[in-house]
Design a protein around this motif. Sequence first.
Motif: not given
Length: 487
Positions: A104, A97-99, A137, A68
């Motif tokens: 996130s 981060e992992t959306p 998150s 992202n």
Amino acid sequence: MNIWKSGVVKGPVVLIALGILIAALGCSQSLPDGSVGNIGRYNYSPSVIQTGSVRQIWWCGQGKNPNNTSQDTDAIFYESINLSTKVVYGPVLVLAETPGAWDSFYLCNPKVIGGSFENPLGDGQSYSYAMYYVATSSSQGVNNSIGVAFSNDGIAWKKYPQPIIAPTSLNGYGVGQPALYNSDKKSGISMFYEDDFPTPQHVAATSTDGVHFRIQGTITSNGLDPDNPGAGWGDMAYDSKTFEWYAVFNRPLRPPSTTGNIPEYGQYGIELYKISQSALLSGSTPWQQLATFDTNATLYESNFIAGFVRDGFGNLNVGSYPTIQMYTSVSYPLPYWDASPADAGRSAQINHWILTPLQWVPGDNELLSLNRYFNKSVHEVTTGPVSPDAGFQLEGLLGHLYASPSHGADQPFYACKGGQTDYFVSLDLNCENQRVLGKNGYGYSQQVSGLNLVALYRCSSAHDHFVSNDPKCEGQKTDSLLGYVLP
């Protein structure tokens, strides 16, 4: 960025043998010798493994998330250094981060451990590295958890999909700042981490597979500096020859009122401790304070969240052992010697944070020389170095302080600064509401029978403060008796 509960952004006497180059002040486009980081972006919270002559360093820094690109905040960077050939690889961004996932936001605070992790992701593969990291998150930076990713080269990582340590309360920061040890060189991981609920504490947990952890208890605070209750840390590591644990705890933050209302998010110093393995949870014997690294000792405005140089399994028995080496998050470049409180505060802003090596030599110079300097304008009295741009000349030795509480010497002497140029020594942790530089060391509050102690007096003139062995302050004003030190 996520702000850690204690105010820090998440994610030589002893002789402190600083592995640094005190470079030109005010402005610089290059890192000090041996340091790592991305100039102009924040770099902090290191994890360091040394194998032979190669050091691998992971840290939290500002970087664009490949998943992202609008997210330009916390990410994990990597750099390797061959100490023999001087060949450097990196820095490169290796984890972000992992959306839409639990991690996130604000992925930070990496700690890497070597081992043999068999099929931890259910993909039939085994891995030789595990990275434990902190994320959430929540865009507000609360409810942080600890997760894990696996790798075979320290660069390409695969994440376990869920947190492996969850917060014990949903109403605060959560858990963070893991430290690691591999007890069997396979997947027998001991993790030590911070939990802010119900009060700030350090928790011990163990795992046999690197993923599922069981809490063993809370690490003792017995012996930690009473002037700094609830201190957060940077790292912990094990000395397998002496069966002792070492830890580096952060000193307090400076109040913005002492830095021209410029908040400093990195603390002004760290303290090095050790404790026997048998007392780590029980507190049957206390932590032993060994050394302090702060502005007084390094000249850097901020010195915080250090990471030990360890072997792949979390042992300190590596490199120049028994010398203890670490990388510390510091603010760079140095402020000018006569910087205003606000300018000193600006020098510690997050975009000035880099990682620089420090070391402590056991048994070397237990006593610190308290020296008096003069630059034809003002005095400075310190056990540390003097700013290279100040023109200070040594006037003389006032006595010796202990680097840590020792032999009945338990009175800390703090290094302080008022305004732009008024250096002074105080017995007050808060430097009488002026800027704290750190600790000069420890002396005595009263005479001790059998010791040849000398008295120290705090003195003042029309334009500065100084310290003298003369009760009449060499014809100037005597403010107070500070205490007693070895000659």
